[in-house]
Design a protein around this motif. Structure first.
Motif, PDB file in Angstrom:
ATOM      1  N   LYS A 198       0.847  -1.191   0.000  1.00 51.50           N
ATOM      2  CA  LYS A 198       0.000   0.000   0.000  1.00 51.50           C
ATOM      3  C   LYS A 198       0.884   1.244   0.000  1.00 51.50           C
ATOM      4  O   LYS A 198       1.919   1.275   0.675  1.00 51.50           O
ATOM      5  N   LEU A 199       0.459   2.260  -0.739  1.00 56.39           N
ATOM      6  CA  LEU A 199       1.175   3.524  -0.776  1.00 56.39           C
ATOM      7  C   LEU A 199       0.263   4.622  -0.247  1.00 56.39           C
ATOM      8  O   LEU A 199      -0.823   4.852  -0.780  1.00 56.39           O
ATOM      9  N   TYR A 200       0.701   5.295   0.814  1.00 52.86           N
ATOM     10  CA  TYR A 200      -0.051   6.410   1.388  1.00 52.86           C
ATOM     11  C   TYR A 200       0.576   7.713   0.902  1.00 52.86           C
ATOM     12  O   TYR A 200       1.799   7.905   0.992  1.00 52.86           O
ATOM     13  N   THR A 201      -0.255   8.601   0.394  1.00 55.91           N
ATOM     14  CA  THR A 201       0.228   9.859  -0.164  1.00 55.91           C
ATOM     15  C   THR A 201      -0.625  11.025   0.332  1.00 55.91           C
ATOM     16  O   THR A 201      -1.741  10.820   0.822  1.00 55.91           O
ATOM     17  N   TYR A 202      -0.122  12.252   0.154  1.00 58.13           N
ATOM     18  CA  TYR A 202      -0.865  13.416   0.635  1.00 58.13           C
ATOM     19  C   TYR A 202      -0.643  14.629  -0.255  1.00 58.13           C
ATOM     20  O   TYR A 202       0.312  14.695  -1.041  1.00 58.13           O
ATOM     21  N   ALA A 203      -1.543  15.607  -0.102  1.00 60.27           N
ATOM     22  CA  ALA A 203      -1.452  16.903  -0.775  1.00 60.27           C
ATOM     23  C   ALA A 203      -1.693  18.001   0.252  1.00 60.27           C
ATOM     24  O   ALA A 203      -2.423  17.807   1.228  1.00 60.27           O
ATOM     25  N   VAL A 204      -1.077  19.158   0.032  1.00 60.97           N
ATOM     26  CA  VAL A 204      -1.260  20.334   0.890  1.00 60.97           C
ATOM     27  C   VAL A 204      -2.298  21.252   0.247  1.00 60.97           C
ATOM     28  O   VAL A 204      -2.230  21.541  -0.952  1.00 60.97           O
TER      29      VAL A 204
END
Length: 424
Positions: A198-204
């Motif tokens: 699983k790959l967890y990613t984010y945006a600001v």
């Protein structure tokens, strides 16, 4: 904006500071799970604070949460975010847990089948606040159930000066009280086809600049105060309907900030020095980082403790800028609508001639911008000709441009296009 920030502290220190400010941290990874650098660039793993929920986000106990129109204010009133005894008795819920998590900067939606193109990821490091008003587009599911805060010490922005704005002066922006800074963000979890990981990613999330930073840039990250009602509402997993209240959180910061020019060495991805967050003309910059932490902590941190917290130890007096061995990406000066930061290039594509715009539904939104490769590369300046856009239809999630009429709107499909087309 935001394209670069500082995170030169250990994760254990972040956890301690969150708890000191009244935030619940039930789980956190080891220190080495997050990149500890004063020059944090997209594509690396940062510290994200969020409710401990399933990968699909949210808690989902609210009545008809997803069936009521966004912004109607009819969602069931949620319990306090930290699961008090009263809320547990009323809703039959166990105490809600919160955690720090290591995630990669550059959001990849959960429905993505294959690893997207690198430059496509660079377009999802930020999400504009006005792109969340309507219930359309790629951010729809994240804004309802996958909200988070991104932890940092402060962020960098480059002030354009000189003829044509060719000279760029890096500035560092931090809280005036010296505490950690928290950006409103969105996260997601993806599992590519043929992979068990699983790959967890984010945006600001970004918004209009406040009056203090208008001279620097017209956009800034959405900054939340620790322990505030706004942060509690933003992180509340029981709120699974996008509302006017949530949208109202996304506004220019009203607290006190400090902004000052810093070393130009921060422009190179991979360069790292504690002096990057110190004014370029200050006495502290000429001495060591320990003095900075002693003064910014209002007497609560000794110089020695400040150096230990920063992770610099005996090297605090070393002013040499070091390049991190595992950061092999080159840096390109690319004019973007949201950020003036020199952006990292993918490891396998360090030649300027290969920096090109990939097709996505947002390519049908024609911004009248010029893409330039900076003077650090030998290739001549290239320009991408784009026709002016017409306002009124759809807004890009990452840039302040509008969609074209007719065929472009059909291609956009009001946000229902497969992500494979978005990243194609």
């Amino acid at each position: 904006m935001c394209g670069r920030y500082a995170l030169g502290v250990r994760l254990s220190y972040i956890r301690h500071q969150l708890q000191q400010q009244g935030l619940q941290v039930d789980e956190a990874p080891d220190d080495d799970a997050v990149r500890e650098t004063y020059n944090f660039a997209p594509g690396t793993y940062g510290a994200v604070y969020r409710a401990d929920t399933p990968d699909q986000g949210g808690v989902g106990y609210t009545d008809n949460a997803d069936s009521s129109p966004a912004g109607d204010g009819n969602e069931v009133a949620p319990p306090p975010p930290h699961g008090t005894q009263a809320s547990e008795q009323e809703h039959g819920q166990q105490q809600q847990k919160y955690k720090l998590q290591s995630m990669k900067w550059g959001l990849v939606p959960f429905w993505t089948k294959r690893n997207p193109d690198y430059r496509s990821l660079m377009r999802t490091i930020n999400c504009r606040d006005d792109s969340l008003i309507e219930n359309t587009g790629m951010w729809t599911s994240m804004k309802k159930k996958k909200r988070c805060v991104v932890v940092c010490q402060g962020f960098y922005e480059w002030l354009k000066k000189g003829p044509g704005g060719k000279e760029k002066i890096p500035h560092f922006v931090r809280r005036k009280d010296g505490n950690l800074m928290f950006f409103a963000g969105l996260w997601d979890c993806v599992n590519y086809e043929g992979s068990d990981e699983k790959l967890y990613t984010y945006a600001v999330i970004t918004t209009d600049s406040n009056p203090y930073l208008k001279f620097l840039h017209d956009r800034m990250p959405v900054i939340l105060d620790a322990g505030s009602a706004a942060m509690a509402m933003w992180l509340d997993p029981h709120r699974t309907t996008w509302s006017k209240e949530l949208q109202s959180i996304l506004k220019p910061y009203e607290g006190e900030l400090e902004c000052y020019p810093v070393s130009k060495d921060v422009g190179k991805v991979g360069n790292n020095s504690p002096n990057f967050i110190i004014p370029v003309n200050s006495k502290e910059n000429k001495k060591n980082i320990a003095n900075f932490f002693a003064s910014s902590g209002k007497g609560k941190l000794t110089a020695k403790k400040g150096a230990e917290v920063a992770g610099v130890g005996k090297a605090a007096g070393d002013e040499t800028v070091k390049h991190e061995a595992d950061e092999k990406r080159d840096t390109a000066n690319v004019e973007m609508t949201e950020d003036n930061a020199p952006m990292p290039l993918p490891k396998e594509e360090n030649q300027p001639s290969k920096l090109k715009r990939e097709h996505s539904p947002e390519d049908d939104i024609k911004p009248s911008k010029t893409l330039k490769i900076g003077p650090s590369h030998s290739s001549p300046e290239r320009k991408v000709s784009r026709s002016p856009s017409k306002a009124g239809k759809f807004r890009s999630a990452t840039s302040n441009v509008s969609a074209a009429k007719g065929g472009a709107a059909k291609k956009l499909g009001r946000g229902n296009q497969p992500i494979t087309k978005f990243f194609k």
